[in-house]
Design an enzyme around this catalytic site. Sequence first.
Site, short mmCIF file in Angstrom:
data_model
loop_
_atom_site.label_atom_id
_atom_site.label_comp_id
_atom_site.label_asym_id
_atom_site.label_seq_id
_atom_site.Cartn_x
_atom_site.Cartn_y
_atom_site.Cartn_z
N ASP A 678 0.87 -1.18 0.00
CA ASP A 678 0.00 0.00 0.00
C ASP A 678 0.91 1.23 0.00
OD1 ASP A 678 -1.61 2.25 1.17
OD2 ASP A 678 -3.16 0.70 1.10
N ASP A 695 -2.07 9.72 -10.47
CA ASP A 695 -2.13 8.64 -11.46
C ASP A 695 -0.75 8.35 -12.02
OD1 ASP A 695 -4.81 8.62 -11.00
OD2 ASP A 695 -5.35 9.74 -12.82
N GLU A 721 -4.67 2.72 -4.07
CA GLU A 721 -3.21 2.59 -4.03
C GLU A 721 -2.78 1.24 -3.49
OE1 GLU A 721 -4.59 4.65 -0.22
OE2 GLU A 721 -5.11 4.56 -2.34
#
Length: 799
Positions: A678, A695, A721
Amino acid sequence: MPLHVVRPKILGFISEEVSAWLVALLVLLAGCILTGLLAWSTYNLNKQQLRQRFQLLASERYSRIEERFQDQEQRLDGLRRFFVNSDQVTRQDFDGYAKPLLRRTQAYAWAPLVSRAQRPAFEQAVREQGVAGFSILQLNAAGEMEPAGDQDDYAPVLYSQTQSPMGSPLGYDLLAQPLRRATLERARERDGMAVSPPVHLVAVDPAYARGVVLAAPVRRAANNAGTSSRPDGFVLAVISLRQLVADGLPVPASDNLSVRILDLSIEGRHEVLYESNNPPIDSYLTASRLLRLADRDYQVDIRPGAAFLHANHFSLGSLVILGGLLSVLLSALLYVLVSQRQRALTLVEHRTAQLRSREQELRGTHSQLRSVLNAATQVAIIATDLRGVITTFNAGAEHMLGYSSAEVVGHLTLESLHLPQELESWAQSLSQRYGKPIPVSQAMLVEEGMMAGHEAREWTLVRRDGSHLSVNMLATPVLDDQGLWIGHLAICIDITERKRVHEALAARDRLLKRLSAHVPGGIYQFKMDADGHTSFTYASDGIREIYEIDPQQLQEDAASVFERIHPEDVERITQSIRVSAQNLSPWREEYRVCLPERGLRWMRGAASPESLPGGGVLWHGYISDISDLKRVEEELRALSVTDSLTGIYNRRYFQEQLQHEMQRLERSGGEMAVIMLDIDHFKRINDQYGHAVGDQVLRSVCERIGRRLRRTDVFCRLGGEEFMLLCPDTSGRQALVLAEELWQGLRGLPIDPVGTVTASFGIASWHEGEGADGLLLRADSGVYAAKQAGRDRVQPELP
């Protein structure tokens, strides 16, 4: 008291002089009465049995039809619950669920309810899903598709699974057509199934184009509450009653029953939705029942067919004849026994009766001949003398030509009944053929006498009202007892109906050729003889484009077609043809062909077989080029398993691969590990630099991690994410080493303009007997522990 001669009497009251006749008559009368009673009893018994057999067959046929109607409702309800219980149904999910349901159903479709404000976004979303040029359409007055007009709501066909070779009418707005709109409104109000009145089905084979549409609203619990709320859309079943009812029934020639289904929903007007190809016979046997489909009632009328009468034939006449013959035989025997003394007198009376009978026959010869001629009402018999004046004009001639016999006999000639132009043309032709002038009055007769033959020829006669009649006329000379020519006899048969049938057949052949020339594919008849030899008895011009072979070449031998099939597919196709021939089962295959000009192409073929006398098999089929469809399928598959932002696999693909890998481990054992990561403080990156930079960070992270993975590793984005890495044949220690390498590689190089980006890693290796949920939960717990410990670290595997 004087003595009188006592004459013996038979049976005590019949005089000896008339005893032979009376005894025979009494015996014959008694035998006839007994035969009549037996015949009547047998006839009543057979009539009762016949009624029972018919009621049994009618009940079975009604039960079969009722079961198929209920099956249609259950299948559509299953499709509706599939949508209700699913958060999102993709085109592949719909096709996979609906395709097995297509038996006896023309098509299944999903039509979402789209408002006027949602229309532009909806059309754009569908195009982005891979349906190029998609828009909401409606049928115009010419029966062609055009963009739908402006209205409050639309119900366009988004997903469709159909049997029709014409394809699916994607985008067709069901609310644009009044009958379909009314059906959807009823389904919405009832919050249940509704069936349309008989409608013309769109994009369906013309043979099945008349049918009904069964619709059911879809309301997902998460989006709607209550039956009065707006549904998400509708699921539909397109049903052709001819296909639904007739599938699996015997051929018309051997079907015992004739079935007719009427739509009773419109008061005062009952439309026939289905009628058997075999016509019913006139009989007192009939059965009529009501059948319900969704919210409509249908009347099922069942009557016996010719096959039923043939299978249950009862010869009452043979019983009567046998009984009568026995009675006559017994009467004759008794008559001979008691008539010895009267035989001479009987013979005299018999001879006298014969002479009188012959006299009556001679007197009635002329009237009998006239009766025979007049009995031939379907044939015109016209006799003339040597001058051509009509002497005989039977009832059939009166019926055909509209003249009465009194108007014609002795007044008209045979020439006056012919079309003048036709006689003149034929007379000129005969004159040129034989080298001498032939009178027009003899043109219709000369050919027969000169060629010594009796062949019928087609002529055009003129009726009394001036209309024309096409006939086949045979003209022969009439000879007397000495062989002298005393006139002519013309026999005419009306061939108007035969000509109409021939013209209709020729028109049908021309229509078939024109239709097959415009079909995007090839229509064919493929024949396999008993010795294995194959050929195409019929092939449309579309076969030329499919195989790049002249259709005429295939009528003798089909070997050149098998030479075009890809070497890896030819054995499979050959075997499937053999299986279809052995079981007489439908043949459906997709295969590749190697063409000289267009190269490698994908084809889809389907055919229905029938056995031939002598052991051969004949297939009626259709073949089409599906190369573009195959390419689209591959593209859609790639889109369905790929994350659109990062280009790596998505959650769906990861779950599929995880299940496959765990099944492999349960079968053969081994090792497997997963790594979850993560990105730290990703929300801060989005808030500070914007989502476009966020992005870009996600894509950069995926690119760096992807360069360090093996080909067998599966790297996917779970969402946001969060990322997951599936590592087959990897232990927990090896996964820890790999996670540390990925961690170092990620934090070792900054990403512009954010700088150094870090992530928290969690690891879990598979334990025997552990499920997928438990494995992922341990990996997620590892990520959570890493974040609690300060982020930017690899958390070793937790127990």
